[in-house]
Design an enzyme around this catalytic site. Structure first.
Site, PDB file in Angstrom:
ATOM      1  N   LYS A   1      27.256  23.095   2.896  1.00  0.00           N
ATOM      2  CA  LYS A   1      26.834  22.037   1.977  1.00  0.00           C
ATOM      3  C   LYS A   1      25.314  21.998   1.886  1.00  0.00           C
ATOM      4  O   LYS A   1      24.599  22.187   2.876  1.00  0.00           O
ATOM      5  CB  LYS A   1      27.360  20.672   2.432  1.00  0.00           C
ATOM      6  CG  LYS A   1      28.833  20.450   2.148  1.00  0.00           C
ATOM      7  CD  LYS A   1      29.173  18.976   2.036  1.00  0.00           C
ATOM      8  CE  LYS A   1      28.641  18.405   0.738  1.00  0.00           C
ATOM      9  NZ  LYS A   1      29.013  16.970   0.573  1.00  0.00           N
TER      10      LYS A   1
ATOM     11  N   GLU B   1      31.490  20.774   6.795  1.00  0.00           N
ATOM     12  CA  GLU B   1      31.298  21.892   5.861  1.00  0.00           C
ATOM     13  C   GLU B   1      29.894  22.472   6.053  1.00  0.00           C
ATOM     14  O   GLU B   1      28.905  21.863   5.664  1.00  0.00           O
ATOM     15  CB  GLU B   1      31.478  21.403   4.421  1.00  0.00           C
ATOM     16  CG  GLU B   1      32.855  20.819   4.135  1.00  0.00           C
ATOM     17  CD  GLU B   1      32.897  20.137   2.778  1.00  0.00           C
ATOM     18  OE1 GLU B   1      32.930  20.848   1.756  1.00  0.00           O
ATOM     19  OE2 GLU B   1      32.873  18.891   2.740  1.00  0.00           O
TER      20      GLU B   1
END
Length: 345
Positions: free
Chosen positions: A321, A318
């Site tokens: 993040k 991700e």
């Protein structure tokens, strides 16, 4: 005409039946051991569609998922999939739900009851909220929000376990495992939550990350990766060959001291980064997660032969993040759905 009973044909038939039952039990046991969930974080601007993500879960035989907020497209994609779901109540909803039963009813209606084809298993009211971390301002709302969500679920005629998710920072004494106990600052916060879970037969969710313990230079990498050939720690009659078991049993010891001896722990997050920091390599991430999958069916030294329901963090890398670079490299898959490394679920 009734057939005459024959003991000669009964004996092999009984043997066959017993063999069939033992095989069935073995299959059921194997299924329990191999039932590993994966957390579906969505903090990326390059991730596949929600339907593609759910299809990837299904294609890999991953039967359980955790999401961190109710996202309509994800819930629609999960409909009819038979994937069991942990869904969080995010922290920004805790205060309103804690103070207003109608807000809890609306949340349950909009995010659970409106999706009758989704297999909700647990509702996690807050993730890693406690008085001793960066989410301390939300701690007063966790227990009353759990109560209101639980009542709303019951009033809606649903049967879904309500719980919350903690991290191991709530431990004041983490070692040795038998001496595990909660920090004094969290005991007042945790006491009603533990009583609630015991009374409702719900598990406690705990995020367990041996990786982050490597900041302690006395901890061997092999101890964290499940690769030590022999026990590293002896604690009374129990021996520990890996850090995961030691961390989990310290939490069990703390629960016993706090009136939660009857509770089961679900490991709601565990994983290893493949890049971005010390010991964060593809080989170490593969080693940890594959060994984790193979290990959790055995229980811990304190609770042997009791499979541990476990969720690996996370499905995808991700890129949005926050935090250290490692936070963006916990995925089993790249956003294009290629595996970061091969792993057998």
């Amino acid at each position: 005409m009734a057939k005459k009973f024959s003991s000669k044909c009964f004996i092999p038939s009984l043997a066959y039946a017993l063999l069939h039952v033992s095989m069935l039990l073995a299959i059921v046991g194997m299924k329990g051991v191999q039932s590993i969930g994966v957390c579906y974080g969505q903090l990326g601007n390059n991730l596949p569609s929600k339907q593609e993500a759910v299809d990837l879960y299904k294609s890999k035989g991953i039967g359980s998922m955790r999401i961190y907020f109710p996202e309509p497209e994800t819930l629609r994609a999960l409909g009819g999939s038979n994937i069991e779901l942990i869904m969080d109540v995010p922290v920004d909803k805790l205060q309103s739900i804690a103070s207003d039963a109608n807000a809890a009813n609306d949340w349950v209606q909009n995010n659970i009851k409106n999706y009758p084809d989704v297999k909700f298993k647990y509702i996690a009211v807050g993730n890693e909220v406690s008085p001793v971390n960066g989410k301390a301002q939300y701690a007063p709302f966790v227990f009353p929000a759990m109560q209101n969500i639980n009542k709303a679920i019951a009033d809606a005629g649903l049967q879904i376990k309500v719980t919350t998710s903690l991290d191991t920072s709530v431990l004041g004494v983490p070692y040795p495992p038998s001496q595990g106990s909660f920090r004094g600052e969290v005991q007042q916060f945790l006491s009603p939550i533990i009583n609630f879970l015991v009374n409702n037969g719900s598990p406690l969710l705990v995020n367990v990350y041996p990786y982050f313990s490597l900041s302690d230079p006395s901890i061997k990498l092999e101890y964290a990766l499940f690769t030590l050939p022999s026990a590293e720690v002896t604690d009374g009659q129990l021996s520990y060959q890996n850090l995961f078991d030691a961390m989990l049993d310290a939490m069990y010891s703390a629960l016993e001291k706090a009136g939660g001896a009857a509770l089961e722990i679900v490991v709601s997050e565990s994983g290893w980064p493949s890049d971005g920091g010390n010991a964060a390599t593809i080989d170490n991430a593969r080693t940890y997660n594959q060994n984790l999958i193979q290990h959790v069916g055995n229980g811990t030294p304190k609770r042997p032969r009791r499979p541990i329901e476990t969720y690996i963090f996370a499905m995808f890398n991700e890129n949005n993040k926050d935090g250290d670079e490692t936070e963006r490299h916990f995925g089993l898959f790249y956003p294009n759905k290629d595996p970061v490394y091969q792993i057998n679920f």
